[in-house]
Design a protein around this motif. Structure first.
Motif, PDB file in Angstrom:
ATOM      1  N   GLY A   1     -14.594  -5.338   4.490  1.00 18.85           N
ATOM      2  CA  GLY A   1     -14.253  -6.427   5.284  1.00 18.85           C
ATOM      3  C   GLY A   1     -15.467  -7.598   5.780  1.00 18.85           C
ATOM      4  N   LEU A  15      -8.180  -6.020   7.826  1.00 17.67           N
ATOM      5  CA  LEU A  15      -9.144  -5.657   6.745  1.00 17.67           C
ATOM      6  C   LEU A  15     -10.265  -4.687   6.898  1.00 17.67           C
ATOM      7  CD1 LEU A  15      -9.634  -9.257   5.177  1.00 17.67           C
ATOM      8  CD2 LEU A  15      -8.409  -7.472   4.110  1.00 17.67           C
ATOM      9  N   GLN A  23      -9.023  -1.131   7.131  1.00 22.48           N
ATOM     10  CA  GLN A  23      -8.581  -0.771   5.889  1.00 22.48           C
ATOM     11  C   GLN A  23      -9.813  -0.137   5.246  1.00 22.48           C
ATOM     12  OE1 GLN A  23      -6.263  -3.653   3.855  1.00 22.48           O
ATOM     13  NE2 GLN A  23      -4.277  -2.998   4.670  1.00 22.48           N
ATOM     14  N   GLN A  24     -10.909  -0.884   5.234  1.00 26.95           N
ATOM     15  CA  GLN A  24     -12.185  -0.738   4.589  1.00 26.95           C
ATOM     16  C   GLN A  24     -13.267  -1.639   5.159  1.00 26.95           C
ATOM     17  OE1 GLN A  24     -12.651   1.900   2.918  1.00 26.95           O
ATOM     18  NE2 GLN A  24     -14.744   1.610   2.321  1.00 26.95           N
ATOM     19  N   GLY A  43     -14.659  -2.969  -4.401  1.00 25.15           N
ATOM     20  CA  GLY A  43     -13.669  -2.215  -4.277  1.00 25.15           C
ATOM     21  C   GLY A  43     -13.212  -1.607  -5.480  1.00 25.15           C
ATOM     22  N   LYS A  93       0.733  -1.099  -0.036  1.00 26.14           N
ATOM     23  CA  LYS A  93      -0.036  -0.077  -0.132  1.00 26.14           C
ATOM     24  C   LYS A  93       0.669   1.125  -0.038  1.00 26.14           C
ATOM     25  CE  LYS A  93      -3.350   2.603   2.971  1.00 26.14           C
ATOM     26  NZ  LYS A  93      -4.245   2.430   4.100  1.00 26.14           N
ATOM     27  N   THR A 151      -4.998   1.236  -1.293  1.00 24.61           N
ATOM     28  CA  THR A 151      -5.836   0.531  -0.111  1.00 24.61           C
ATOM     29  C   THR A 151      -6.290  -0.647  -0.825  1.00 24.61           C
ATOM     30  OG1 THR A 151      -6.031   2.687   1.000  1.00 24.61           O
ATOM     31  CG2 THR A 151      -7.557   0.788   1.413  1.00 24.61           C
ATOM     32  N   LEU A 152      -6.748  -0.634  -1.953  1.00 31.80           N
ATOM     33  CA  LEU A 152      -7.525  -1.641  -2.547  1.00 31.80           C
ATOM     34  C   LEU A 152      -6.393  -2.832  -2.790  1.00 31.80           C
ATOM     35  CD1 LEU A 152      -9.821  -3.071  -3.802  1.00 31.80           C
ATOM     36  CD2 LEU A 152      -9.275  -2.004  -5.932  1.00 31.80           C
ATOM     37  N   THR A 188      -4.162  -8.664   1.353  1.00 35.89           N
ATOM     38  CA  THR A 188      -4.369  -9.266   2.840  1.00 35.89           C
ATOM     39  C   THR A 188      -5.247 -10.534   2.507  1.00 35.89           C
ATOM     40  OG1 THR A 188      -3.703  -7.059   3.929  1.00 35.89           O
ATOM     41  CG2 THR A 188      -5.135  -8.877   5.325  1.00 35.89           C
ATOM     42  N   PHE A 213      -5.652  -4.336   0.336  1.00 37.90           N
ATOM     43  CA  PHE A 213      -6.764  -5.083   1.043  1.00 37.90           C
ATOM     44  C   PHE A 213      -6.823  -6.553   0.390  1.00 37.90           C
ATOM     45  CE2 PHE A 213     -11.132  -6.740   0.741  1.00 37.90           C
ATOM     46  CZ  PHE A 213     -11.552  -6.383   2.029  1.00 37.90           C
TER      47      PHE A 213
END
Length: 668
Positions: free
Chosen positions: A172, A164, A167-168, A274, A53, A287-288, A294, A291
């Motif tokens: 999540g 997760l 982050q968003q 996303g 990221k 971020t995507l 992860t 995400f």
């Protein structure tokens, strides 16, 4: 359902595996350290998406090549650290777990050696072998991998979802949707897989038994041309095991497929959602990427749940099977073992003279009626023992007490209390049908000190069973057996078997040297030559390495007569006080038999012996003969007396009784 295929108890895998704790406790520090290291290593993998990221939103967005190279260096260092930590975890557990497996195998072996003969009559040897090999290997693998990674993966999944959601949270939540169906699937899988895993492990034991019997009985198989039938039997069992393993594979494949597909669908939905958010400017590209990275990093911890659960279930059933054998009750320690050490003389002050005669093991007061071949015990012997105890308590002195007890012992020997005595002995095999007649129904017999008693009876009359009761290979159901007036049930087995030597009808030798096989009976190297001479085992000197020659598995490299002579040498090498011989000369030729009998006569002069005999030549070794028929001793006397007074005995000695069967298979 047989003993070795009992249905597993209704208990969870966790409860079964907790029984391993006594073995794991000594190495718990290493295991916890290894788990901590693995958790750190796994969590390092979750840092990689955060670095990505930073690279995407920073150096890549700003067109900074130096920053990209720095980010790549960070990723490389994280990967190397993760690999080093996992290698260190493996090093931490490898040696301790090998020791745990070795300790469990040693405990199982020691325990099996102490189990009664009736246990081995019920359990197939292959079932015990599979428990000591395949099952323990599964347990070591469980402790090394699934036990650690069930914890590691659980922590990784929790940490990953925390990242997760931070982050968003909306994406999540999409990935959290599969949790409920996955929990239900795992619960159903655990129930069904445990049953199939137990079935497969039992079938491995059956297959091991067939292989072992085929190897040990290879001469019979080849001699009767039965290799095809044995191959068919093996193929049938192997086919059953293959079917069970395929059933396991189908269950695992179904679970693994669903565990893989459901999270993949959730990741696909999160990717679509996303991408839309990035296009709308609600989410940064970095971020995507972080995400999704992860989420992909969590694929293995989630997908491995099926694999880890399968190994855990197999390990749980292996634990149950291991403790099925370990929970079997060992032979009792004997009365003396339960009593422990002798009491201090000062503690005898509360023992009255009248109660001394009622101490367990003391002879009851007053005369006893004689039985077959026996004589009355010393009248008032209990009173003499009580009087000796009273002297000790009252200050009469140890020497005076010893004189009183010695007088009792002399009287017992003189009036027939010594030697081997069977008093109302009743025995029925544990696996006998309910209501069936006992094999031995009230045996009364006295073998005087220094006397040799021949035991004669039809095939299946219980002669071998009776001789097996003396060293307590089986326990009497009622009555008692005494050696020189002492109840064998009140002796420790170690002491009893140091007094009694046995030679069985089927001589068993071990994969060891001739000398090692013979000296299992006690004595030292100086007694070896004497024992071999008594058994007329001159053939040993012609072997390649003499007494140091390896006899091979079960001694099958030797003839039946040679094995029997070595078994006889093993019985006499320790100069036993009591000697039990079960048809010891059956496999010898006429000339060797005569030589062995001549040597045995010298040995039997110095011991009290019970000899199972089928032929007149063996009977002639004995001072007296006892006839066993219908589970009872029906006649006792000399060979000539029984020939004259017992028609059954005369018939047996004539050779017509060779195929006689009084009791059938239950007589054993």
């Amino acid at each position: 359902m047989s003993e070795t295929h009992a249905a597993p108890k209704d208990q969870s895998a966790t409860r079964s595996l907790l029984r391993l704790w006594p073995y794991v406790r000594p190495i718990r520090t290493r295991l916890f350290s290894a788990a901590f290291v693995a958790v750190v290593a796994s969590c390092l993998g979750l840092v990689i998406p955060l670095v990505l990221k930073w690279i995407v939103d920073g150096p890549v967005a700003e067109h900074d090549p130096g920053g990209v190279w720095l980010g790549a260096l960070y990723l490389l260092l994280l990967g190397l650290a993760e690999a080093a930590l996992f290698g260190f975890r493996r090093w931490l557990v490898a040696r301790p777990l090998a020791r745990v497996e070795a300790e469990m195998r040693a405990d199982l072996y020691r325990h099996v050696q102490r189990l009664p003969v009736s246990f081995h009559d019920r359990w197939a040897s292959g079932q015990l072998l599979s428990r000591g090999t395949t099952d323990l290997m599964l347990l070591r693998m469980f402790l090394a991998f699934p036990l650690t990674f069930l914890l590691v993966n659980s922590v990784t999944i929790l940490a990953g979802f925390a990242i997760l959601l931070s982050q968003q949270w909306s994406l999540g939540l999409v990935l959290l949707v599969p949790v409920i169906p996955l929990v239900i699937l795992c619960s159903l899988f655990e129930t069904r897989y445990s049953l199939v895993a137990r079935q497969a492990q039992d079938q491995v034991g059956d297959l091991t038994t067939v292989v072992e019997e085929s190897v040990l009985g290879i001469r019979i198989i080849k001699g009767f041309g039965q290799h095809r039938s044995q191959a068919l039997a093996f193929r049938e069992l192997s086919g059953r095991l293959r079917g069970t393993e395929l059933a396991k594979a189908r269950l695992l494949a179904g679970l693994w497929g669903l565990i893989t597909a459901i999270p993949e669908l959730a990741i696909g939905a999160a990717l679509v959602l996303g991408t839309v958010q990035v296009a709308d400017g609600d989410l940064s590209a970095g971020t995507l990427v972080a995400f999704l990275s992860t989420a992909l990093a969590l694929r293995w911890p989630v997908e491995s749940i099926g694999f880890l659960l399968a190994m855990s279930q197999e390990s749980a059933t292996a634990t149950v099977r291991f403790f099925e054998a370990m929970d079997a009750e060992e032979e009792g320690a004997g009365f003396s073992g339960l009593l422990g050490s002798a009491p201090d003389p000062g503690s005898l002050g509360s023992v009255s003279a009248s109660s001394a005669g009622r101490v367990p093991g003391a002879l009851p007061p007053g005369p006893r009626s004689s039985n077959a071949g026996g004589a009355e015990l010393v009248p008032g012997s209990a009173e003499l023992v009580a009087h000796a105890a009273e002297l000790l308590v009252g200050g009469g002195g140890m020497s005076r007490c010893r004189d009183e007890v010695a007088s009792v012992g002399e009287g017992l020997t003189e009036f027939g209390g010594g030697g081997i005595r069977f008093e109302g002995v009743v025995f029925r095999y544990p696996d006998a049908a309910d209501g069936s007649a006992p094999v031995l129904a009230g045996i009364d017999l006295h073998i005087r000190p220094g006397e040799t008693m021949a035991l004669v009876g039809g095939t299946g009359s219980g002669k071998t069973t009776l001789t097996a009761l003396v060293p307590r290979l089986h326990e009497v159901g009622a009555g008692r057996i005494t050696l020189d007036g002492e109840d064998i049930a009140r002796m420790s087995r170690e002491r009893l078997r140091g007094l009694v030597a046995v030679a069985f009808e089927e001589p068993t030798l071990f994969s060891a040297t001739v000398g090692e096989n013979v000296l299992m009976g006690g004595g030292g190297p100086q007694d070896l030559e004497r024992a071999l001479d008594i058994a007329q085992a001159d053939f040993v000197r012609r072997l390649p390495q003499g007494v140091d020659t390896q006899v091979g598995e079960q001694g099958l490299s030797l003839s039946g007569g040679q094995r029997q002579r070595l078994a006889l040498a093993r019985a006499v090498v320790g100069r036993p006080r009591f000697l039990i011989l079960d048809d010891p000369l059956s496999a010898l030729d006429v000339h060797t038999e005569a030589l062995v009998e001549a040597a045995l006569r010298r040995v039997l002069q110095d011991t009290t012996a019970l000899v199972v005999a089928h032929r007149p030549s063996t009977v002639m070794l004995a001072d007296r003969v006892a006839l066993l028929s219908g589970g009872r001793i029906t006649a006792v006397g000399t060979h000539q007396e029984l020939l004259r007074d017992s028609a059954e005995y005369a018939w047996l000695m004539s050779g017509a009784g060779e195929h006689h069967d009084d009791e059938g298979k239950d007589g054993r």
